[in-house]
Scaffold this motif. Structure first.
Motif, mmCIF file in Angstrom:
data_model
loop_
_atom_site.group_PDB
_atom_site.id
_atom_site.type_symbol
_atom_site.label_atom_id
_atom_site.label_comp_id
_atom_site.label_asym_id
_atom_site.label_seq_id
_atom_site.Cartn_x
_atom_site.Cartn_y
_atom_site.Cartn_z
ATOM 1 N N GLU A 171 0.677 -1.436 -0.062
ATOM 2 C CA GLU A 171 0.025 0.041 0.026
ATOM 3 C C GLU A 171 0.639 1.162 0.114
ATOM 4 N N ASP A 172 1.838 1.126 0.748
ATOM 5 C CA ASP A 172 2.816 2.326 0.774
ATOM 6 C C ASP A 172 3.363 2.493 -0.812
ATOM 7 N N LEU A 173 3.649 1.483 -1.489
ATOM 8 C CA LEU A 173 4.054 1.676 -2.668
ATOM 9 C C LEU A 173 3.014 2.215 -3.670
ATOM 10 N N PHE A 174 1.940 1.659 -3.418
ATOM 11 C CA PHE A 174 1.046 2.348 -4.325
ATOM 12 C C PHE A 174 0.695 3.708 -4.051
ATOM 13 N N ARG A 175 0.586 4.161 -3.021
ATOM 14 C CA ARG A 175 0.669 5.732 -2.562
ATOM 15 C C ARG A 175 1.845 6.417 -3.465
ATOM 16 N N ARG A 176 2.778 5.914 -3.280
ATOM 17 C CA ARG A 176 4.301 6.641 -3.884
ATOM 18 C C ARG A 176 3.824 6.436 -5.376
ATOM 19 N N LEU A 177 3.417 5.624 -6.010
ATOM 20 C CA LEU A 177 3.252 5.458 -7.428
ATOM 21 C C LEU A 177 1.939 6.362 -7.813
ATOM 22 N N ALA A 178 1.048 6.429 -6.968
ATOM 23 C CA ALA A 178 -0.310 7.258 -7.198
ATOM 24 C C ALA A 178 0.163 8.549 -7.117
ATOM 25 N N ALA A 179 1.004 8.992 -6.274
ATOM 26 C CA ALA A 179 1.412 10.468 -6.178
ATOM 27 C C ALA A 179 2.165 10.920 -7.461
ATOM 28 N N GLU A 180 2.776 10.030 -8.208
ATOM 29 C CA GLU A 180 3.419 10.531 -9.384
ATOM 30 C C GLU A 180 2.567 10.229 -10.633
ATOM 31 N N GLN A 181 1.724 9.389 -10.405
ATOM 32 C CA GLN A 181 0.836 9.058 -11.867
ATOM 33 C C GLN A 181 -0.507 9.277 -11.787
ATOM 34 N N LEU A 182 -1.361 9.665 -11.021
ATOM 35 C CA LEU A 182 -2.593 9.554 -10.856
ATOM 36 C C LEU A 182 -3.092 10.884 -11.773
ATOM 37 N N LYS A 183 -4.043 10.446 -12.579
ATOM 38 C CA LYS A 183 -4.971 11.449 -13.305
ATOM 39 C C LYS A 183 -6.336 11.298 -13.270
ATOM 40 N N PRO A 184 -7.086 12.426 -13.106
ATOM 41 C CA PRO A 184 -8.806 12.057 -13.162
ATOM 42 C C PRO A 184 -8.878 11.386 -14.318
ATOM 43 N N VAL A 185 -10.485 10.740 -14.153
ATOM 44 C CA VAL A 185 -10.938 10.302 -15.385
ATOM 45 C C VAL A 185 -11.477 11.340 -16.035
ATOM 46 N N GLN A 186 -11.590 11.227 -17.340
ATOM 47 C CA GLN A 186 -12.013 12.542 -18.222
ATOM 48 C C GLN A 186 -13.328 12.872 -17.875
ATOM 49 N N GLY A 187 -13.689 13.878 -17.754
ATOM 50 C CA GLY A 187 -15.039 14.573 -17.410
ATOM 51 C C GLY A 187 -15.235 14.869 -16.106
ATOM 52 N N LEU A 188 -14.499 14.324 -15.172
ATOM 53 C CA LEU A 188 -14.501 14.323 -13.750
ATOM 54 C C LEU A 188 -15.007 15.859 -13.343
ATOM 55 N N ARG A 189 -14.363 16.707 -13.935
ATOM 56 C CA ARG A 189 -14.764 18.156 -13.344
ATOM 57 C C ARG A 189 -15.905 18.513 -13.718
ATOM 58 N N ASN A 190 -16.402 18.179 -15.154
ATOM 59 C CA ASN A 190 -17.682 18.512 -15.483
ATOM 60 C C ASN A 190 -18.744 17.975 -14.683
ATOM 61 N N LEU A 191 -18.685 16.609 -14.266
ATOM 62 C CA LEU A 191 -19.420 16.193 -13.772
ATOM 63 C C LEU A 191 -19.711 16.676 -12.148
ATOM 64 N N CYS A 192 -18.426 16.941 -11.567
ATOM 65 C CA CYS A 192 -18.543 17.555 -10.137
ATOM 66 C C CYS A 192 -19.293 18.666 -10.273
ATOM 67 N N LYS A 193 -19.011 19.544 -11.227
ATOM 68 C CA LYS A 193 -19.805 20.918 -11.447
ATOM 69 C C LYS A 193 -21.382 20.718 -11.437
ATOM 70 N N TRP A 194 -21.588 19.690 -12.171
ATOM 71 C CA TRP A 194 -23.328 19.334 -12.307
ATOM 72 C C TRP A 194 -23.751 19.040 -11.343
ATOM 73 N N ILE A 195 -22.915 18.170 -10.550
ATOM 74 C CA ILE A 195 -23.479 17.813 -9.421
ATOM 75 C C ILE A 195 -23.914 18.748 -8.291
ATOM 76 N N GLU A 196 -22.675 19.751 -8.131
ATOM 77 C CA GLU A 196 -22.784 20.510 -7.295
ATOM 78 C C GLU A 196 -23.936 21.768 -7.630
ATOM 79 N N GLU A 197 -24.019 21.928 -8.865
ATOM 80 C CA GLU A 197 -25.231 22.982 -9.464
ATOM 81 C C GLU A 197 -26.379 22.118 -9.118
#
Length: 172
Positions: free
Chosen positions: A27-53
């Motif tokens: 799990e520690d290794l996962f967190r280190r790799l995630a910190a380097e490579q994690l990217k949001p799924v396409q459209g996440l920002r638009n969906l979050c905005k829609w949900i908040e609105e």
């Protein structure tokens, strides 16, 4: 599978303490790799905005260990988006049982009849369905057929998928 189960399956000859330590290191290794490579799924920002609105309540429900979940939520700048975080292993039973989703519904003071779920895993789809909610499968990790066979209402490739926006009644 959860780490505790993985210990027994992958490391059956190891004593439990050593196997748990191995899983913690994983799990520690996962967190280190995630910190380097994690990217949001396409459209996440638009969906979050829609949900908040639309003033929808929201929870993050995951079987990931709390440190992993908190890291990912922070890295994706979703700390203020989710009202609560439910960790499967902090419930009586984790996914595929409905307990984590039921806990989220209770915390948000929502009925399952007024909620739906986004899920990328078979166990998560099964948990959402068992909690009585429709589930939108996110086909980023598992084949569409597996998610549909688990009970997903439909599967999207990302959050820009027209199927999602049609279901939400918003033609983006």
């Amino acid at each position: 599978m959860h780490n505790e189960e993985l210990c027994k399956v992958l490391l059956p000859d190891w004593d439990l303490q050593r196997a748990r330590k191995f899983m913690e290191d994983k799990e520690d290794l996962f967190r280190r790799l995630a910190a380097e490579q994690l990217k949001p799924v396409q459209g996440l920002r638009n969906l979050c905005k829609w949900i908040e609105e639309h003033g929808l309540k929201r929870a993050a429900v995951t079987n990931a260990p709390r440190p992993n979940a908190e890291l990912i939520i922070t890295m994706l700048d979703l700390t203020n988006f989710f009202e609560i975080l439910v960790i499967g292993n902090e419930c009586d039973r984790a996914k595929p049982f409905p307990d984590p989703y039921i806990r989220a519904l209770q915390a948000l003071e929502l009925s399952y009849e007024h909620a739906f779920v986004f899920e990328h895993s078979v166990s998560g789809v099964k948990a959402g369905i068992a909690a009585g909610m429709p589930v939108v499968g996110l086909g980023t990790r598992n084949p569409e057929k597996l998610l549909l066979d688990a009970g997903a209402s439909f599967v999207i490739k990302d959050f820009d998928d027209p199927k999602l926006w049609t279901a939400l009644g918003d033609n983006q």
